[in-house]
Design an enzyme around this catalytic site. Structure first.
Site, PDB file in Angstrom:
ATOM      1  N   ARG A 168       1.003  -1.086   0.070  1.00 46.97           N
ATOM      2  CA  ARG A 168       0.315  -0.157   0.074  1.00 46.97           C
ATOM      3  C   ARG A 168       0.956   1.486  -0.227  1.00 46.97           C
ATOM      4  O   ARG A 168       0.818   2.075  -0.629  1.00 46.97           O
ATOM      5  CB  ARG A 168      -1.058   0.120   1.061  1.00 46.97           C
ATOM      6  CG  ARG A 168      -2.298  -0.449   1.023  1.00 46.97           C
ATOM      7  CD  ARG A 168      -1.597  -2.436   0.429  1.00 46.97           C
ATOM      8  NE  ARG A 168      -3.614  -2.686   0.393  1.00 46.97           N
ATOM      9  CZ  ARG A 168      -4.025  -3.274   1.262  1.00 46.97           C
ATOM     10  NH1 ARG A 168      -3.322  -3.353   2.922  1.00 46.97           N
ATOM     11  NH2 ARG A 168      -5.136  -3.934   0.936  1.00 46.97           N
ATOM     12  N   ASP A 197      -0.408  -6.464  -3.128  1.00 51.71           N
ATOM     13  CA  ASP A 197      -1.270  -6.292  -3.260  1.00 51.71           C
ATOM     14  C   ASP A 197      -2.040  -5.344  -4.200  1.00 51.71           C
ATOM     15  O   ASP A 197      -1.134  -5.273  -5.496  1.00 51.71           O
ATOM     16  CB  ASP A 197      -1.763  -5.373  -1.890  1.00 51.71           C
ATOM     17  CG  ASP A 197      -2.909  -5.973  -1.122  1.00 51.71           C
ATOM     18  OD1 ASP A 197      -3.752  -5.167  -2.249  1.00 51.71           O
ATOM     19  OD2 ASP A 197      -2.771  -6.499  -0.153  1.00 51.71           O
ATOM     20  N   HIS A 272      -6.370  -9.848  -4.622  1.00 51.39           N
ATOM     21  CA  HIS A 272      -5.338  -8.680  -3.608  1.00 51.39           C
ATOM     22  C   HIS A 272      -4.224  -8.803  -5.001  1.00 51.39           C
ATOM     23  O   HIS A 272      -3.339  -8.769  -4.790  1.00 51.39           O
ATOM     24  CB  HIS A 272      -5.112  -8.683  -2.494  1.00 51.39           C
ATOM     25  CG  HIS A 272      -5.878  -8.308  -1.751  1.00 51.39           C
ATOM     26  ND1 HIS A 272      -6.197  -6.915  -1.114  1.00 51.39           N
ATOM     27  CD2 HIS A 272      -6.837  -8.928  -0.565  1.00 51.39           C
ATOM     28  CE1 HIS A 272      -7.200  -6.931   0.105  1.00 51.39           C
ATOM     29  NE2 HIS A 272      -7.609  -8.472   0.429  1.00 51.39           N
ATOM     30  N   ASP A 336      -7.106 -14.539   1.311  1.00 51.73           N
ATOM     31  CA  ASP A 336      -8.279 -13.788   1.469  1.00 51.73           C
ATOM     32  C   ASP A 336      -8.892 -12.884   0.999  1.00 51.73           C
ATOM     33  O   ASP A 336      -8.980 -12.433  -0.040  1.00 51.73           O
ATOM     34  CB  ASP A 336      -7.280 -13.042   2.820  1.00 51.73           C
ATOM     35  CG  ASP A 336      -6.807 -11.579   1.996  1.00 51.73           C
ATOM     36  OD1 ASP A 336      -5.330 -11.431   1.607  1.00 51.73           O
ATOM     37  OD2 ASP A 336      -6.584 -10.609   2.759  1.00 51.73           O
ATOM     38  N   GLU A 337     -10.037 -12.647   0.942  1.00 52.27           N
ATOM     39  CA  GLU A 337     -10.991 -11.289   0.254  1.00 52.27           C
ATOM     40  C   GLU A 337     -11.319 -11.953  -1.088  1.00 52.27           C
ATOM     41  O   GLU A 337     -11.127 -10.747  -1.591  1.00 52.27           O
ATOM     42  CB  GLU A 337     -10.645 -10.040   0.982  1.00 52.27           C
ATOM     43  CG  GLU A 337     -10.364  -9.709   2.045  1.00 52.27           C
ATOM     44  CD  GLU A 337     -10.468  -8.645   2.761  1.00 52.27           C
ATOM     45  OE1 GLU A 337     -10.297  -8.254   3.910  1.00 52.27           O
ATOM     46  OE2 GLU A 337      -9.364  -8.115   2.498  1.00 52.27           O
ATOM     47  N   TRP A 403      -7.312 -14.001  11.357  1.00 54.79           N
ATOM     48  CA  TRP A 403      -6.906 -12.935  11.214  1.00 54.79           C
ATOM     49  C   TRP A 403      -8.195 -12.467  12.130  1.00 54.79           C
ATOM     50  O   TRP A 403      -8.471 -10.984  12.773  1.00 54.79           O
ATOM     51  CB  TRP A 403      -6.481 -12.413  10.216  1.00 54.79           C
ATOM     52  CG  TRP A 403      -7.574 -12.084   9.425  1.00 54.79           C
ATOM     53  CD1 TRP A 403      -7.970 -13.292   8.342  1.00 54.79           C
ATOM     54  CD2 TRP A 403      -8.166 -11.160   8.355  1.00 54.79           C
ATOM     55  NE1 TRP A 403      -8.749 -13.120   7.210  1.00 54.79           N
ATOM     56  CE2 TRP A 403      -9.036 -10.851   7.497  1.00 54.79           C
ATOM     57  CE3 TRP A 403      -8.199  -9.724   8.551  1.00 54.79           C
ATOM     58  CZ2 TRP A 403     -10.400 -10.577   6.830  1.00 54.79           C
ATOM     59  CZ3 TRP A 403      -9.306  -8.954   8.544  1.00 54.79           C
ATOM     60  CH2 TRP A 403     -10.032  -9.737   7.536  1.00 54.79           C
ATOM     61  N   TYR A 428      -4.080  -5.617  15.568  1.00 54.21           N
ATOM     62  CA  TYR A 428      -4.379  -4.708  13.863  1.00 54.21           C
ATOM     63  C   TYR A 428      -3.490  -3.245  14.484  1.00 54.21           C
ATOM     64  O   TYR A 428      -3.996  -2.901  15.309  1.00 54.21           O
ATOM     65  CB  TYR A 428      -4.807  -4.189  13.683  1.00 54.21           C
ATOM     66  CG  TYR A 428      -5.102  -5.884  12.821  1.00 54.21           C
ATOM     67  CD1 TYR A 428      -4.676  -7.255  12.429  1.00 54.21           C
ATOM     68  CD2 TYR A 428      -5.750  -5.477  11.178  1.00 54.21           C
ATOM     69  CE1 TYR A 428      -5.231  -8.449  11.099  1.00 54.21           C
ATOM     70  CE2 TYR A 428      -5.834  -6.631  10.687  1.00 54.21           C
ATOM     71  CZ  TYR A 428      -5.866  -7.942  10.456  1.00 54.21           C
ATOM     72  OH  TYR A 428      -5.401  -8.867   9.052  1.00 54.21           O
ATOM     73  N   ASP A 430      -2.578  -0.940  12.817  1.00 56.24           N
ATOM     74  CA  ASP A 430      -3.150   0.379  12.397  1.00 56.24           C
ATOM     75  C   ASP A 430      -4.368   0.820  12.832  1.00 56.24           C
ATOM     76  O   ASP A 430      -5.245   1.807  12.053  1.00 56.24           O
ATOM     77  CB  ASP A 430      -3.100  -0.637  10.361  1.00 56.24           C
ATOM     78  CG  ASP A 430      -4.287  -1.554  10.449  1.00 56.24           C
ATOM     79  OD1 ASP A 430      -4.230  -2.302  11.494  1.00 56.24           O
ATOM     80  OD2 ASP A 430      -5.437  -1.327   9.227  1.00 56.24           O
ATOM     81  N   TRP A 478      -1.068  -2.849   8.651  1.00 58.99           N
ATOM     82  CA  TRP A 478      -1.196  -2.569   7.220  1.00 58.99           C
ATOM     83  C   TRP A 478      -0.814  -0.875   6.744  1.00 58.99           C
ATOM     84  O   TRP A 478      -1.619  -0.242   7.966  1.00 58.99           O
ATOM     85  CB  TRP A 478      -2.901  -2.869   6.642  1.00 58.99           C
ATOM     86  CG  TRP A 478      -3.198  -4.257   7.415  1.00 58.99           C
ATOM     87  CD1 TRP A 478      -3.888  -4.630   8.456  1.00 58.99           C
ATOM     88  CD2 TRP A 478      -2.964  -5.583   6.646  1.00 58.99           C
ATOM     89  NE1 TRP A 478      -3.620  -6.253   8.227  1.00 58.99           N
ATOM     90  CE2 TRP A 478      -3.324  -6.282   7.084  1.00 58.99           C
ATOM     91  CE3 TRP A 478      -2.290  -5.464   4.788  1.00 58.99           C
ATOM     92  CZ2 TRP A 478      -3.049  -7.851   6.163  1.00 58.99           C
ATOM     93  CZ3 TRP A 478      -1.631  -7.346   4.544  1.00 58.99           C
ATOM     94  CH2 TRP A 478      -2.364  -8.066   5.258  1.00 58.99           C
ATOM     95  N   THR A 479      -0.929  -0.204   5.933  1.00 56.13           N
ATOM     96  CA  THR A 479      -0.294   1.122   5.701  1.00 56.13           C
ATOM     97  C   THR A 479      -0.676   1.743   4.560  1.00 56.13           C
ATOM     98  O   THR A 479      -0.346   2.932   4.762  1.00 56.13           O
ATOM     99  CB  THR A 479       1.526   0.410   4.984  1.00 56.13           C
ATOM    100  OG1 THR A 479       1.098   0.013   3.436  1.00 56.13           O
ATOM    101  CG2 THR A 479       2.405   0.152   5.767  1.00 56.13           C
ATOM    102  N   GLU A 480      -2.474   1.550   4.209  1.00 55.29           N
ATOM    103  CA  GLU A 480      -2.948   1.802   3.336  1.00 55.29           C
ATOM    104  C   GLU A 480      -2.796   3.772   4.437  1.00 55.29           C
ATOM    105  O   GLU A 480      -3.164   4.762   3.222  1.00 55.29           O
ATOM    106  CB  GLU A 480      -4.654   1.986   3.505  1.00 55.29           C
ATOM    107  CG  GLU A 480      -5.267   0.297   3.235  1.00 55.29           C
ATOM    108  CD  GLU A 480      -5.370  -0.708   4.403  1.00 55.29           C
ATOM    109  OE1 GLU A 480      -5.902  -1.530   3.505  1.00 55.29           O
ATOM    110  OE2 GLU A 480      -4.564  -0.598   5.243  1.00 55.29           O
TER     111      GLU A 480
END
Length: 773
Positions: A168, A197, A272, A336-337, A403, A428, A430, A478-480
């Protein structure tokens, strides 16, 4: 002669005897016994080791000392034991990371079975030294004393991890090396790099150069909110990003190995992966075109095609190069996702499902992961994935990283699979760690230092046999919303110290109050190291209770860290060390602003708590909910909307009541006929959490509580796509009127609007207070 006499007197001065309160070891050691006097390091102190592996560790420590002392300490392989020495001795019966550290007045003995044990012993020795050892230049007039002490130590868990999302936002190699140094001090032994990602591919793959030529770069939208960034336009250049060359990776791996940290690479699949598909769209179901995303996306539908054999050949080629670079036993494949709508339509995926006898796309994902596992196993590695890999059937040898709470990890452990626990609720980084309005922008959530400290990777309901499969735990950054190392350090420290102790120290050695004192001392070490750590744990928080009979608010103040003095004011003036010291709840019967701050040894913390209490005509009056609030967002309960306390931009701060898809509709009994002229409704907009301002607010009045007359309304003028967390009071003013009852209706937006990342999903309406004047 005078100088010689002074030196003689000084040299004969007895060494200091330390008290336990002067020692701040993190993580806390397993067993510790203190003695009298201390050992003094000097220029003649020698390190005597048995072999080359031990010498590497001793040299690292000696170089650390030499930098701040100006000495040239000797490190010898073999030699006669004597005074003023640090002796390394192998003790084969100890565990691989265990050590024994024996500090005597005239020498130090370090015992361990493996190099890792010696390394961790030296980290403990480092923490026993004055904090000036962490400086990067020579320090004058420092007595390099450590206490006479005996320490027996070993970790509670074998996996003590930290994940950094470098996709990110990209972090240069130098940042990673600095982070490795800091993690090693805390005895963290795993660095998980999230290399892939939708927003960037960060690892050079020689067979597929476009992965970094194209996939590592996106258009620069850094001035915009993460979830409000439009995609790349045709002809627009992608200039923001970066990647690690294979030489960079080799250097980082070798650097980490010397500090007994294993780097685990994560190569996401099947979702991702927009950054990869932007470079090689042929491995998708649709063929593209795609661009590297500059910000958030949901749902994630652009994923690898599971129906094409070429997709698997591509991924096998990628992983072959990755595996050559990373000696880690584990290769993380994400998993994931993945939203599988394209798989449901794709002819190739349908064909695959038919030929393999798969009932649905969930089983197709399981097929995908299992196929990749066979390849990874063939290379002598173990597949590691997020807990979604449980869906449709878990691969035979896979390890699960849980997670979404503990549930997936418990399920995997009960099936006999190894597990790394990393529940978002506890791990987490973040998430916010202090009041949202006093913290840098974060993704949401709330994870204070004390909650991290109380993390236990083994759930109490897990049986003893299954518990053996819990390897340990890991935190994830996480680095959004984290774009550089300074911010990353702020989000990581001191919470990584709490996590380190949760994973290293035995349960019986852990105590929050004791840790609270030690971490305050440890922060002084952070200062010497130049770490931009958070001081959020010093902040004051307020909690309010209602006294129904006296119609008063009782406000309690506390700080997260123990034994700090809290000074406060109630008139809105900033407190000083001369302001009253908090000792019992503050009683309020009129509008006030409380400001409070902690003091440690006379020094104030950085941030002042400021909370306003609006005591108005509706405060502590009976309220009836015609539309019930959500059980997930109850605020302070029945009186939350009339308790005089305002919420913050943190929708989880406990002051907000929420309604999903429905309107808020309440009736307040003023308990007597009262003249009023305005009614305000406090609301929150946080579009990332699908919380939007009401479309409008209507107010009504009544004399008897059954027949209501509308007296006004106000409309929302804020764009629901503004992308910022905002507070707004919806005020309805009117000519003075007498009323016994008032009814307030706030109209929910209903659904997330067009062009929102959650378009069409149920919208939330949040209200914190109704003010009647």
């Amino acid at each position: 002669m005078i100088v010689l006499c002074i030196y003689s007197i000084w040299s004969c001065k007895p060494n200091k005897t330390f008290t336990e309160s002067e020692i701040s070891l993190i993580p806390q050691v397993k067993q510790m016994s203190m003695g009298k006097s201390s050992f003094r390091f000097n220029e003649s102190t020698r390190f005597v080791v048995e072999n080359v592996d031990q010498k590497v560790i001793a040299v690292q420590f000696a170089e650390l000392m030499n930098k701040t002392t100006g000495w040239k300490s000797q490190v010898l392989i073999g030699g006669i034991e004597g005074g003023n020495q640090v002796n390394f001795k192998t003790e084969l019966l100890m565990g691989p990371e265990a050590y024994l550290l024996e500090v005597k007045k005239n020498r130090i003995e370090v015992k361990a079975a493996k190099p890792a044990g010696f390394f961790y012993a030296m980290q403990t020795l480092r923490q026993l030294l004055p904090i000036e050892i962490e400086r990067d230049r020579k320090q004058e007039q420092i007595e390099w004393l450590i206490p006479v002490i005996s320490i027996t130590d070993s970790p509670a868990f074998k996996w003590r991890g930290f994940m950094l999302d470098v996709s990110r936002h990209f972090f240069p190699k130098e940042d990673i090396l600095r982070m490795i140094d800091h993690l090693a001090l805390h005895k963290i032994n795993t660095l998980h790099l999230h290399l892939v990602d939708d927003q960037g591919w960060r690892i050079e793959i020689k067979k597929y150069p476009k992965l970094t030529d194209v996939g590592a770069w996106r258009v620069d939208r850094e001035h915009m909110h993460w979830n409000s960034r439009p995609k790349q336009e045709p002809g627009e250049k992608a200039t923001y990003g970066g990647f690690y060359t294979q030489e960079d990776i080799k250097e980082m791996v070798a650097y980490a190995q010397k500090r007994f940290i294993t780097i685990v690479p994560e190569i996401e699949m099947p979702a991702h992966v927009t950054s990869a598909l932007a470079a090689y769209p042929q491995y998708s179901c649709t063929g593209g075109p795609f661009t590297v995303l500059p910000g958030g996306v949901w749902p994630i539908t652009d994923i690898y095609c599971a129906g094409k054999d070429s997709t698997f050949l591509f991924l096998e080629d990628v992983l072959s190069e990755v595996i050559e670079l990373y000696p880690s036993r584990y290769i993380h494949i994400g998993g994931d996702e993945a939203t599988k709508t394209e798989w449901e339509k794709c002819p190739n995926c349908k064909k695959r499902m038919k030929s393999e006898g798969l009932k649905n796309v969930g089983e197709l994902q399981s097929y995908f992961i299992k196929r990749m596992e066979k390849f990874i196993n063939s290379k002598g590695k173990i597949l590691l994935g997020w807990d979604e890999i449980l869906e449709g059937g878990l691969p035979a040898e896979a390890t699960v990283m849980s997670w979404r709470g503990f549930k997936g990890g418990v399920e995997a452990a009960n099936l006999g699979h190894d597990v790394v626990m990393t529940p978002s609720s506890d791990c987490y980084f973040d998430y916010y760690q202090g009041p949202m309005d006093q913290e840098p922008l974060a993704i949401g959530g709330y994870l204070p230092l004390s909650k991290v400290y109380n993390f236990n990777p083994v759930p109490e309901d897990l049986n003893a046999e299954a518990a053996k499969h819990i390897l340990g735990g890991q935190t994830n950054l996480w680095t959004e919303y984290v774009s550089d190392l300074e911010h990353a350090e702020y989000m990581t420290f001191p919470r990584i110290a709490a996590l380190a102790e949760a994973l290293w120290s035995p349960k019986e050695a852990r105590n929050w109050e004791y840790f609270s004192h030690r971490i305050q001392q440890f922060m002084k070490r952070y200062d010497q190291m130049g770490i931009n750590y958070s001081k959020s744990a010093f902040q004051v928080s307020a909690q309010t209770q209602i006294d129904q009979e006296k119609k008063q608010l009782a406000v309690s103040l506390k700080s997260e860290l123990a034994d700090l003095e809290i000074h406060y004011t109630t008139n809105g003036i900033e407190p000083t060390n001369l302001s009253p010291i908090y000792s019992e709840p503050i009683l309020l019967d009129k509008t006030a602003t409380i400001k409070a701050i902690t003091f440690d040894h006379g020094m104030p913390s950085e941030k002042i708590l400021s909370v306003s209490f609006n005591i108005n005509k509706a405060t502590v009056k009976p309220i009836k909910y015609l539309v019930p609030f959500s059980e997930y967002y109850k605020g302070q309960g029945e009186y939350s909307l009339v308790n005089g306390v305002r919420g913050t931009i943190n929708h989880r701060d406990g002051e907000w009541q929420g309604w999903v898809s429905t309107n808020m509709e309440v009736v307040i009994d003023l308990q007597e006929t009262t003249e009023i002229r305005s009614i305000s409704v406090g609301s929150l907009q946080s579009d990332g959490a699908l919380i939007f301002f009401p479309k409008k607010v209507e107010v009504f009045v009544s004399a008897e509580g059954t027949n209501f007359k509308k007296v006004g309304e106000t409309l929302n003028d804020i764009n629901p796509l503004s992308g910022e967390k905002q507070l707004k009071d919806f005020k309805v003013s009117f000519d003075p009127i007498s009323a016994h009852f008032i009814k307030v209706v706030a109209f929910n937006l209903g659904k997330a609007p067009k062009d929102h990342t959650g378009e069409g999903k149920a919208a939330w309406l949040f209200v914190d207070e109704i003010v009647v004047e």
